[in-house]
Write a protein that holds these residues in place. Structure first.
Motif, short mmCIF file in Angstrom:
data_model
loop_
_atom_site.label_atom_id
_atom_site.label_comp_id
_atom_site.label_asym_id
_atom_site.label_seq_id
_atom_site.Cartn_x
_atom_site.Cartn_y
_atom_site.Cartn_z
N LEU A 213 6.87 9.48 5.13
CA LEU A 213 7.84 8.72 5.91
C LEU A 213 7.80 7.27 5.43
N SER A 214 8.98 6.65 5.27
CA SER A 214 9.03 5.27 4.81
C SER A 214 10.09 4.50 5.57
N GLY A 215 9.91 3.19 5.60
CA GLY A 215 10.89 2.28 6.17
C GLY A 215 10.58 0.89 5.65
N THR A 216 11.48 -0.04 5.85
CA THR A 216 11.27 -1.40 5.37
C THR A 216 11.09 -2.36 6.54
N ALA A 217 10.35 -3.42 6.26
CA ALA A 217 10.11 -4.47 7.26
C ALA A 217 9.88 -5.77 6.52
N LEU A 227 1.35 -0.50 9.39
CA LEU A 227 1.11 0.56 8.43
C LEU A 227 -0.22 1.26 8.70
N ARG A 228 -1.24 0.49 8.99
CA ARG A 228 -2.55 1.09 9.28
C ARG A 228 -2.52 1.88 10.59
N ALA A 229 -1.79 1.38 11.58
CA ALA A 229 -1.68 2.10 12.86
C ALA A 229 -0.93 3.41 12.67
N PHE A 230 0.10 3.39 11.84
CA PHE A 230 0.89 4.59 11.56
C PHE A 230 0.02 5.63 10.85
N GLU A 231 -0.75 5.19 9.87
CA GLU A 231 -1.64 6.10 9.14
C GLU A 231 -2.68 6.70 10.09
N ARG A 232 -3.25 5.87 10.96
CA ARG A 232 -4.23 6.39 11.92
C ARG A 232 -3.61 7.40 12.87
N SER A 250 -1.36 5.78 2.87
CA SER A 250 -0.31 4.79 3.13
C SER A 250 -0.11 3.91 1.90
N SER A 251 1.07 3.28 1.85
CA SER A 251 1.42 2.40 0.72
C SER A 251 2.28 1.25 1.23
N TYR A 252 1.98 0.05 0.74
CA TYR A 252 2.74 -1.16 1.07
C TYR A 252 3.31 -1.70 -0.24
N GLU A 253 4.61 -1.53 -0.43
CA GLU A 253 5.25 -1.88 -1.70
C GLU A 253 6.23 -3.03 -1.48
N VAL A 264 3.92 6.21 4.67
CA VAL A 264 2.74 6.99 5.05
C VAL A 264 3.03 8.45 4.73
N GLY A 265 1.98 9.23 4.49
CA GLY A 265 2.18 10.63 4.17
C GLY A 265 0.94 11.45 4.39
#
Length: 553
Positions: A213-217, A227-232, A250-253, A264-265
């Protein structure tokens, strides 16, 4: 935690960021030029220049490395100060006056490297989000390895590796004799990453057995906390809770100066894919609606602050400063400043970041496992426009329906699988094979394949395409294996069975025979009536025959 503040100076017009520290001197020369600055036909030129610049410079005493990311190209070196000075001097001289005697050698090396590079979930999300331009190029083959030529590479080097486009990060004070003899030139401002025009939240077919799942911010410390909360949330729900997944990632690009794509995946067992998608989206909904648990957020931020002290600041803070300076964003001057920024993140800020991610959410999953009602499944081009002019080509196979129309402004293909069109001014690249095959790649990433072997007079269709598509986006590739070239084996038709299976053609002729026989035996009144009907029967028979004949052309 180090209390040292970042130092800055300038060498030959290039900003230099550094902190004092022990050990060998590490230098990282960054340029604000990356994949987002390459058009599809030239994708890979910066990678090729990076390899050429470092060819023959690596040694045990002074190891070197280089890489090209979405937004920058970097050259790294580590060693004794005098060795670092000599390396940077030689590197900058080459970047200012590149020599291409090793061009074919490095082209082959990178083609070999490219053949080992597979698709990635993050790359797939960049492609579906941005298409065949900007950040989306990360998922494409490096077509530029085939189109690169010295004049074009030299012009790119003059822009990308200019004095005003560079920043140097050092793990210690600038050594004596340091010089960076680069050509004068301005900073390249990164363009805003523009997403494809498509309905979101959306889903697309991903790799089997996994979800992402991805989105931009907006780029921010709060986005990192989200991102860390989503992964947890995924780890807790799918592994520790339902036990259907293995390990969340997770990835922050960073995609432009202002925004980042958060992804996150997780790998999930096939029978649980549908429920895993719903549960993953529910995690994001909770973060969007309520934000993270305050106690959990506090623990997370404290853990991040502790990590700042696990690695010497002089090895990473100057690099962080170099990246921010290149993008025109404020530079963090100390570890304490970064810790204070992290400490100040609130539940409301994380919730706001989650809201932004939700607005343009993309989910990739095996198609068998998709199915959240709030997602639009993205499976094909949004529009297909039939040209009002142009030449129409029919399939070689007489049993196939469809047509290929090459018009003045765009091309349209209709087959049993659906309709696709591409305007010539929206084509990011057209792959050209020597056998005549053409692959038109639109800016939104959708493609239109034209194989001359499948169409009558297909070589003429290809000639029309080659003349209509702008030469700047042509991508000539070498011969492809014969088994990859599609062909049509035209089957012999049983003529009697063919016509017997089509009564719409032979029934009118049978009626004509009956009419003719009736005229010879019927009374004159009936014969007169049948004679008036005879032209109508002939017309029906002729129209039916030619309609059937044209449908098979």
């Amino acid at each position: 935690m180090s209390g040292e503040k970042l130092r800055t100076t300038e060498v030959d017009g290039v900003p230099v960021y550094w902190l004092p520290g022990p050990g060998a001197l590490q230098a990282s020369l960054w340029f604000r030029a990356g994949m987002v600055d390459e058009p599809l036909p030239a994708h890979g030129w910066l990678h090729l220049l990076e390899h050429l610049a470092l060819h023959g410079r690596d040694s045990i005493r002074t190891p070197v490395n280089g890489h090209v990311s979405l937004l920058h190209t970097a050259f790294d070196v580590e060693g004794e100060p005098e060795d670092v000075v000599a390396h940077l001097r030689g590197l900058c001289r080459w970047l200012s006056e590149p020599v291409f005697s090793d061009l074919d050698h490095e082209r082959r090396v990178l083609r070999a490297e490219s053949s080992r590079r597979g698709s990635s979930p993050v790359g797939s999300h960049l492609l579906w989000r941005y298409g065949a331009q900007g950040p989306g190029l990360a998922e494409y083959d490096e077509f530029g390895l085939y189109t690169a030529e010295p004049d074009g590479l030299r012009e790119l080097a003059a822009r990308a590796f200019a004095q005003g486009n560079a920043v140097l990060a050092l793990s210690g004070p600038p050594p004596a004799g340091l010089e960076l003899p680069l050509r004068p030139g301005p900073r390249m401002i990164p363009a805003r990453a523009v997403q494809c025009d498509q309905p979101l939240p959306g889903g697309f077919a991903g790799r089997p057995g996994g979800i992402a799942l991805s989105g931009t911010a907006a780029r921010s410390t709060a986005a990192g906390a989200l991102l860390r909360a989503f992964e947890r949330g995924l780890q807790g729900g799918l592994r520790h809770g339902s036990g259907v997944g293995y390990s969340a990632w997770s990835s922050y690009e960073v995609v432009d100066a202002d925004r980042a794509m958060l992804t996150v995946g997780m790998d999930v067992i096939p029978e649980a894919l549908r429920s895993a998608v719903s549960e993953s989206i529910a995690v994001l909904r909770r973060l969007r609606d309520r934000g993270p648990d305050p106690v959990e957020l506090r623990d997370d931020l404290d853990a991040q602050i502790r990590q700042f002290g696990t690695r010497p600041a002089h090895q990473w803070l100057p690099i962080l400063a170099a990246r921010d300076a290149m993008l025109g964003t404020p530079v963090t001057n100390s570890v304490e400043e970064l810790a204070a920024e992290t400490d100040a993140v609130t539940v409301a800020q994380v919730r706001e970041a989650a809201l932004w991610v939700w607005r343009d959410l993309l989910v990739s999953v095996d198609p068998e496992g998709g199915g959240d009602p709030q997602l639009t499944w993205l499976g094909g081009p949004p529009t297909a426009v039939m040209p009002s002019d142009g030449r129409r080509f029919r399939p070689v196979d007489p049993t196939s329906k469809g047509a290929l129309t090459v018009g003045a402004s765009h091309v349209h293909r209709e087959t049993a699988d659906g309709r696709t069109s591409a305007a010539y001014d929206e084509i990011a690249g057209m792959v050209r094979y020597p056998d005549g095959g053409r692959q038109l790649i639109r800016h939104d990433g959708y493609q239109l394949q034209v194989e001359p072997t499948l169409w009558r007079n297909g070589s003429q269709a290809v000639a029309l395409l080659d003349a209509a598509v702008p030469p700047a986006v042509h991508i000539p590739l070498p011969e492809r294996p014969k088994e990859q070239i599609p062909s049509v084996k035209v089957r012999r038709i049983d003529t009697a069975r063919y016509w017997l299976d089509r009564p719409v053609v032979w029934v009118p002729f049978l009626v004509l025979v009956i009419l003719a026989a009736a005229l010879t035996v019927a009374p004159s009144e009936i014969g007169s009536l049948l004679a008036r009907a005879l032209p109508v029967g002939i017309a029906i028979a002729v129209v039916s025959f030619f309609r059937e004949f044209r449908s098979k052309r």
